[in-house]
Design a protein around this motif. Structure first.
Motif, short mmCIF file in Angstrom:
data_model
loop_
_atom_site.label_atom_id
_atom_site.label_comp_id
_atom_site.label_asym_id
_atom_site.label_seq_id
_atom_site.Cartn_x
_atom_site.Cartn_y
_atom_site.Cartn_z
N GLU A 86 -14.08 7.78 -1.33
CA GLU A 86 -12.78 9.04 -0.66
C GLU A 86 -12.21 9.11 -1.71
N ASP A 87 -11.12 6.64 -1.41
CA ASP A 87 -9.96 6.85 -2.50
C ASP A 87 -10.34 7.16 -3.94
N GLU A 90 -9.88 10.31 -4.67
CA GLU A 90 -9.00 10.62 -4.80
C GLU A 90 -7.84 9.98 -6.58
N LYS A 93 -9.23 12.38 -9.38
CA LYS A 93 -8.56 13.64 -9.36
C LYS A 93 -7.19 13.62 -9.86
N LYS A 94 -6.65 12.75 -9.53
CA LYS A 94 -4.59 12.57 -9.64
C LYS A 94 -4.32 11.75 -11.08
#
Length: 121
Positions: A86-87, A90, A93-94
């Protein structure tokens, strides 16, 4: 099958001998009646084979549907994602890390990482 038989026996003039079915011996059936009988037998066998293939597909589809209704899952069991997934998702995505780098850190192919990013809640 019928088209191939026609190409071999008529166009290329090849003799075909089916050992366990003497009716399909093209060497013996040279006269008009023999050719007629041979063509009819071949048509019937082709029909039976095609019909059986369709029946097998239908039974297979019914079996798969029944298994799915019972909750049977097909294919390989899904591997769990690592805790850091999950980290890393993210960060991708960033734009902080590339998808390929994140996939390497998760020890999975890039395509699997991307698929799990799209399909995991």
């Amino acid at each position: 099958m019928l088209h191939q038989w026609y190409l071999l026996t008529k166009k290329k003039e090849v003799y075909i001998v089916v050992l366990d079915m003497p009716l399909l011996d093209t060497k013996r059936g040279g006269d008009l009646m023999g050719t007629f009988i041979l063509d009819i037998v071949l048509q019937i066998l082709s029909f039976v084979a095609q019909n059986e293939r369709e029946n097998i597909r239908c039974r297979q589809a019914q079996g798969i549907a029944a298994a799915k209704a019972r909750g049977v899952r097909f294919g390989r069991p899904e591997k769990p994602v690592p805790p850091e997934f999950e980290d890393l998702k993210e960060k991708v995505k960033k734009g902080e890390i590339t998808c390929a780098a994140a996939a390497r850190l998760c020890h999975m192919p890039r395509t699997t990482f991307r698929w799990k990013c799209m399909h995991k809640p």
